[in-house]
Design a protein around this motif. Sequence first.
Motif, PDB file in Angstrom:
ATOM      1  N   GLY A 248      28.368   4.157   2.091  1.00 31.70           N
ATOM      2  CA  GLY A 248      28.373   3.185   3.174  1.00 31.70           C
ATOM      3  C   GLY A 248      26.962   2.831   3.591  1.00 31.70           C
ATOM      4  N   GLU A 249      26.731   1.544   3.748  1.00 33.74           N
ATOM      5  CA  GLU A 249      25.457   1.139   4.339  1.00 33.74           C
ATOM      6  C   GLU A 249      25.658   1.001   5.840  1.00 33.74           C
ATOM      7  OE1 GLU A 249      21.987  -2.215   4.588  1.00 33.74           O
ATOM      8  OE2 GLU A 249      24.096  -2.721   4.711  1.00 33.74           O
ATOM      9  N   VAL A 250      25.099   1.949   6.560  1.00 33.19           N
ATOM     10  CA  VAL A 250      25.120   1.908   8.018  1.00 33.19           C
ATOM     11  C   VAL A 250      23.650   1.826   8.422  1.00 33.19           C
ATOM     12  CG1 VAL A 250      25.723   3.186  10.111  1.00 33.19           C
ATOM     13  CG2 VAL A 250      27.216   3.309   8.092  1.00 33.19           C
ATOM     14  N   GLY A 251      23.244   0.629   8.847  1.00 29.76           N
ATOM     15  CA  GLY A 251      21.806   0.390   9.053  1.00 29.76           C
ATOM     16  C   GLY A 251      21.289   0.980  10.347  1.00 29.76           C
ATOM     17  N   SER A 252      21.320   2.307  10.435  1.00 34.55           N
ATOM     18  CA  SER A 252      20.859   2.946  11.665  1.00 34.55           C
ATOM     19  C   SER A 252      19.952   4.120  11.312  1.00 34.55           C
ATOM     20  CB  SER A 252      22.056   3.454  12.463  1.00 34.55           C
ATOM     21  OG  SER A 252      21.614   4.239  13.546  1.00 34.55           O
ATOM     22  N   GLU A 253      18.987   4.377  12.184  1.00 37.73           N
ATOM     23  CA  GLU A 253      18.145   5.558  11.996  1.00 37.73           C
ATOM     24  C   GLU A 253      18.601   6.700  12.892  1.00 37.73           C
ATOM     25  OE1 GLU A 253      13.934   4.582  12.159  1.00 37.73           O
ATOM     26  OE2 GLU A 253      14.400   2.657  11.233  1.00 37.73           O
ATOM     27  N   ASP A 254      19.697   6.466  13.594  1.00 34.19           N
ATOM     28  CA  ASP A 254      20.210   7.456  14.540  1.00 34.19           C
ATOM     29  C   ASP A 254      21.195   8.380  13.817  1.00 34.19           C
ATOM     30  OD1 ASP A 254      21.564   8.836  16.495  1.00 34.19           O
ATOM     31  OD2 ASP A 254      21.707   7.120  17.869  1.00 34.19           O
ATOM     32  N   ILE A 255      20.824   9.622  13.682  1.00 28.48           N
ATOM     33  CA  ILE A 255      21.639  10.559  12.912  1.00 28.48           C
ATOM     34  C   ILE A 255      23.048  10.716  13.497  1.00 28.48           C
ATOM     35  CG2 ILE A 255      20.746  12.637  14.104  1.00 28.48           C
ATOM     36  CD1 ILE A 255      21.608  12.408  10.355  1.00 28.48           C
ATOM     37  N   GLU A 256      23.146  10.585  14.821  1.00 30.35           N
ATOM     38  CA  GLU A 256      24.466  10.722  15.443  1.00 30.35           C
ATOM     39  C   GLU A 256      25.397   9.574  15.029  1.00 30.35           C
ATOM     40  OE1 GLU A 256      25.622  13.367  16.859  1.00 30.35           O
ATOM     41  OE2 GLU A 256      23.658  14.301  16.559  1.00 30.35           O
ATOM     42  N   ILE A 257      24.833   8.408  14.837  1.00 31.41           N
ATOM     43  CA  ILE A 257      25.638   7.279  14.355  1.00 31.41           C
ATOM     44  C   ILE A 257      25.936   7.458  12.871  1.00 31.41           C
ATOM     45  CG2 ILE A 257      25.613   4.779  13.912  1.00 31.41           C
ATOM     46  CD1 ILE A 257      24.262   4.417  16.593  1.00 31.41           C
ATOM     47  N   LEU A 258      24.893   7.751  12.093  1.00 31.23           N
ATOM     48  CA  LEU A 258      25.083   7.900  10.645  1.00 31.23           C
ATOM     49  C   LEU A 258      26.165   8.929  10.330  1.00 31.23           C
ATOM     50  CD1 LEU A 258      21.368   7.878   9.427  1.00 31.23           C
ATOM     51  CD2 LEU A 258      23.078   6.063   9.184  1.00 31.23           C
ATOM     52  N   LYS A 259      26.128  10.033  11.068  1.00 30.65           N
ATOM     53  CA  LYS A 259      27.027  11.134  10.699  1.00 30.65           C
ATOM     54  C   LYS A 259      28.502  10.826  10.950  1.00 30.65           C
ATOM     55  CE  LYS A 259      28.053  14.893  12.733  1.00 30.65           C
ATOM     56  NZ  LYS A 259      28.101  16.228  13.356  1.00 30.65           N
ATOM     57  N   ARG A 260      28.762   9.825  11.789  1.00 27.54           N
ATOM     58  CA  ARG A 260      30.164   9.457  12.030  1.00 27.54           C
ATOM     59  C   ARG A 260      30.877   8.931  10.784  1.00 27.54           C
ATOM     60  NH1 ARG A 260      29.314   5.129  16.712  1.00 27.54           N
ATOM     61  NH2 ARG A 260      28.051   6.442  18.055  1.00 27.54           N
ATOM     62  N   TYR A 261      30.081   8.383   9.884  1.00 29.09           N
ATOM     63  CA  TYR A 261      30.689   7.568   8.835  1.00 29.09           C
ATOM     64  C   TYR A 261      30.964   8.263   7.509  1.00 29.09           C
ATOM     65  CZ  TYR A 261      30.076   3.556  11.873  1.00 29.09           C
ATOM     66  OH  TYR A 261      30.167   2.666  12.909  1.00 29.09           O
ATOM     67  N   SER A 262      30.454   9.494   7.325  1.00 30.62           N
ATOM     68  CA  SER A 262      30.677  10.132   6.024  1.00 30.62           C
ATOM     69  C   SER A 262      31.431  11.444   6.172  1.00 30.62           C
ATOM     70  CB  SER A 262      29.343  10.356   5.311  1.00 30.62           C
ATOM     71  OG  SER A 262      28.572  11.320   5.986  1.00 30.62           O
ATOM     72  N   GLY A 263      32.006  11.858   5.069  1.00 31.82           N
ATOM     73  CA  GLY A 263      32.752  13.116   5.057  1.00 31.82           C
ATOM     74  C   GLY A 263      34.177  12.886   4.584  1.00 31.82           C
ATOM     75  N   THR A 264      34.994  13.926   4.646  1.00 37.12           N
ATOM     76  CA  THR A 264      36.365  13.844   4.161  1.00 37.12           C
ATOM     77  C   THR A 264      37.114  12.692   4.833  1.00 37.12           C
ATOM     78  OG1 THR A 264      36.221  16.240   4.099  1.00 37.12           O
ATOM     79  CG2 THR A 264      38.391  15.288   3.677  1.00 37.12           C
ATOM     80  N   GLY A 265      37.737  11.857   4.023  1.00 39.57           N
ATOM     81  CA  GLY A 265      38.522  10.745   4.559  1.00 39.57           C
ATOM     82  C   GLY A 265      37.686   9.576   5.065  1.00 39.57           C
ATOM     83  N   LYS A 266      36.387   9.612   4.832  1.00 34.10           N
ATOM     84  CA  LYS A 266      35.517   8.502   5.242  1.00 34.10           C
ATOM     85  C   LYS A 266      34.711   8.075   4.025  1.00 34.10           C
ATOM     86  CE  LYS A 266      34.994  10.783   9.716  1.00 34.10           C
ATOM     87  NZ  LYS A 266      34.002  11.325  10.638  1.00 34.10           N
ATOM     88  N   MET A 267      33.529   7.496   4.249  1.00 37.28           N
ATOM     89  CA  MET A 267      32.636   7.262   3.127  1.00 37.28           C
ATOM     90  C   MET A 267      32.260   8.635   2.551  1.00 37.28           C
ATOM     91  SD  MET A 267      31.941   4.032   3.076  1.00 37.28           S
ATOM     92  CE  MET A 267      33.425   3.486   3.834  1.00 37.28           C
ATOM     93  N   ASP A 268      32.013   8.701   1.242  1.00 36.24           N
ATOM     94  CA  ASP A 268      31.538   9.980   0.703  1.00 36.24           C
ATOM     95  C   ASP A 268      30.149  10.294   1.251  1.00 36.24           C
ATOM     96  OD1 ASP A 268      33.741  10.758  -1.010  1.00 36.24           O
ATOM     97  OD2 ASP A 268      33.254   8.949  -2.135  1.00 36.24           O
ATOM     98  N   VAL A 269      29.301   9.286   1.272  1.00 39.85           N
ATOM     99  CA  VAL A 269      27.973   9.437   1.887  1.00 39.85           C
ATOM    100  C   VAL A 269      27.606   8.124   2.568  1.00 39.85           C
ATOM    101  CG1 VAL A 269      27.086  11.084   0.149  1.00 39.85           C
ATOM    102  CG2 VAL A 269      26.691   8.614  -0.171  1.00 39.85           C
ATOM    103  N   SER A 270      26.630   8.178   3.462  1.00 43.77           N
ATOM    104  CA  SER A 270      26.051   6.933   3.966  1.00 43.77           C
ATOM    105  C   SER A 270      24.538   7.031   3.787  1.00 43.77           C
ATOM    106  CB  SER A 270      26.434   6.692   5.423  1.00 43.77           C
ATOM    107  OG  SER A 270      25.940   7.734   6.229  1.00 43.77           O
ATOM    108  N   PHE A 271      23.894   5.893   3.765  1.00 42.85           N
ATOM    109  CA  PHE A 271      22.446   5.905   3.526  1.00 42.85           C
ATOM    110  C   PHE A 271      21.710   6.493   4.725  1.00 42.85           C
ATOM    111  CE2 PHE A 271      23.207   2.278   0.463  1.00 42.85           C
ATOM    112  CZ  PHE A 271      22.903   3.026  -0.659  1.00 42.85           C
ATOM    113  N   ASN A 272      20.848   7.475   4.457  1.00 42.69           N
ATOM    114  CA  ASN A 272      20.112   8.113   5.551  1.00 42.69           C
ATOM    115  C   ASN A 272      18.827   7.357   5.875  1.00 42.69           C
ATOM    116  OD1 ASN A 272      21.847  10.616   4.458  1.00 42.69           O
ATOM    117  ND2 ASN A 272      21.278  10.893   6.623  1.00 42.69           N
ATOM    118  N   PHE A 273      19.012   6.255   6.632  1.00 40.40           N
ATOM    119  CA  PHE A 273      17.834   5.493   7.060  1.00 40.40           C
ATOM    120  C   PHE A 273      16.940   6.322   7.982  1.00 40.40           C
ATOM    121  CE2 PHE A 273      20.639   2.039   5.714  1.00 40.40           C
ATOM    122  CZ  PHE A 273      19.756   1.223   5.029  1.00 40.40           C
ATOM    123  N   ASN A 274      17.519   7.367   8.608  1.00 36.81           N
ATOM    124  CA  ASN A 274      16.668   8.210   9.467  1.00 36.81           C
ATOM    125  C   ASN A 274      15.533   8.846   8.654  1.00 36.81           C
ATOM    126  OD1 ASN A 274      18.627   9.884   8.147  1.00 36.81           O
ATOM    127  ND2 ASN A 274      18.247  11.531   9.618  1.00 36.81           N
TER     128      ASN A 274
END
Length: 533
Positions: A248-274
Amino acid sequence: MVKWWNQTAFYEIYMPSFKDGNGDGIGDFAGITSKLDYLKDLGINGLWLTPFYPSPKVDNGYDISDYYGIDPAYGEMEDFETFISEAHRRNIKVIIDLVLNHTSSEHPWFKESRSSRNHPKRNWYIWRDKPNNWESFFSGSSWEYDESTDQYYYHAFAKEQVDLNWANTDVKKAMFDVMKFWLEKGVDGFRLDVINFLKVNNSFQDNPYDHEKNEQIHLFDKDQKGILDVIKEIAELVHQYPDKFLVGEVGSEDIEILKRYSGTGKMDVSFNFNIGSIDKFDAEQIYSRLVETEQAYESDQMPTLFFSSHDMSRHISRFGGDEERGKLIAALMLTAKGVPFIYQGDEIGMKDWVADDISMMMDVQGRLAYEEAISTGKSKEDALAVANERCRDKSRTPMQWSPASYAGFSKVRPWISVPDESCTINVQNQQGNPNSMLSFYKRLLKLRMEHSSLRTGEYEFIDYQDGMLSFMRTNEFESTGVALNFSEEEKTLNIEAERVTLLLSNKRKLIESAKALAILPNEVLILRRILKK
Ligand code: TEU
Ligand code: CA
C-alpha cells in the motif's frame, strides 16, 4: 512459513524511462524484457511496474482511461504477457501499480458520469453543488466546475484525475473485477496507489489550516473511517489467489498512520515514508526512524526500505551527491529489517536532474506549481525555482545504460531530458569495475541471498553512537552484524563476539583484529559472528 516477498529484493521500474525497445523515445515492454538478464544479474527478484494501462498520461499513467489494456506506447497485451513469462522464467516476481482512487477524466465511466445528473454512473464519482475548501495535493482547489451539469467534481490530484466514489458498491465491484483480471493474467500482486484516499469524510466539512506551516491540514480527505473495511475486502479478494503480495502506498511519515494499514487482513506492507523520506544524511535520524518502526510494528508487520522513487529526489542528490554515501544507503537498504525497493538507477548512483527552463518540465505537479507561482505574481525565475522544488522529473530521466547518445536508452531523443552525467554515470562504465556502485549493489544483493539472517533475522541490537549506526540480525541459523560509519572520521568499533569473519566492506578486504576495529569514514562493514563451539 516465510512468505516469498519477505525474501525478495524489489526494483521499481518507471515505465516510460527504463528502456525503449521500439525506437520512439519512450520506454516499453519490449525494452524491459530485453533488460531482464541485466536485472537477474544485478540480483533482484521482484519488480514493481508503474502504471502501463491506456492513459492520456497527464500524470504519466496515474490517470487510467482503460483498466483492461496496455497503453500503445508500451506495447500490446502480447508484449505484456511475454514480459511476465520471461520474468517468471528467471524467478523474478512482478507486482503492478494499480490506481483505485481515481480514473482519467477520459475514462468512459467519467464521460458517462458527467453526461447528465441523472445518468446511472453519476454517483460513480463525487459531485457537489458547492465546493468546500479541500485543496488538491498538486495545486489549488480539489473541486472542478462542470458547466454542462452545473456541479463540481472532486479530484485529490490533477483535475484530469477524477476521484471515484468508493461509497458506491458498483465502483467497488468494478474495481474488484479489474483486480481479478490482472491476477488471472499472472501478476504476483499490486502496489496500490494512494490507498488511504479511497474514502473521504461524507460530512464534507472544511479542512482546518495550519497557520505555522502555512498549509491546509488534510483532516477530512484521507485516512477516513471505513477505509480499513475496504482494504480488508481488497486483501480478502487478492489473497484468495495463493501467494499474492499487496503493497500500500500511504503517503505519510507518521508511523502511527502507516502502521494502521499493514498486517494480517490488510496490506502485506506499506511504504515506510517515515524512513524513506529522510532528507539529511544523518545516522542518528535514520536510527531513530528504524527504532520507532521496530517498536510500533506488531509481529505480523514488516517494514519496507527505500530511499528513492519516481516521486522524490534521488537519495544520492538529497544526501549531498557523494557516491560513498550512496553505498552506505545501499548497504542499509539491503541489510536492515524490511522489504527493500531499489529505484531504477539507484544501483549506478544516478543523480537528480533539474530543468533550467519551464519548457523542459514534463511533470504535471511541477507545471501546476509553476502556473500557481506565476498567478501569485512571482517572476519567471522564482516560479521556476518553486516549480523545480515540486517537479518530479528529477528522478524520472531515462535509465543510463551507456555513454552513447541518449544514454543508450533510446535511438531517438527521449520524451524527457537526459542528464549530461550519463556520459560518465552509466551501466556500461560500471559493469567491469569491481569498485563501482553497480558492483557494490551486486555484492550486497548476493550476500542478502546467501545469508538468511539478512532477510528474516530479528534485530539482536540496533545502536547509534557518534555518527555510527550498527545492528546485528539473528535468525535460527546465524547472526550478521552491520556497522555503517556515516561520519567523515575514523571510529572504533568494539566487537563483543568471540570471533567474526568479514563478509563485505567497501573499504577493505580483510580484518586484522577481531576485538576492536578502526572503521574508516563512510565505511560499510558486514560481519558474520562465529560462536564458540
Ligand atoms: O503518489 C501520491 C503522492 O503524490 C503522495 O506524495 C501524496 O501527495 C501524499 O500521499 C499526500 O499525503 C502517487 C504516485 O506515486 C504519484 O506518481 C501520482 O502522481 C499520485 O499518486 C497520483 O496518482
Ligand atoms: Ca518505445
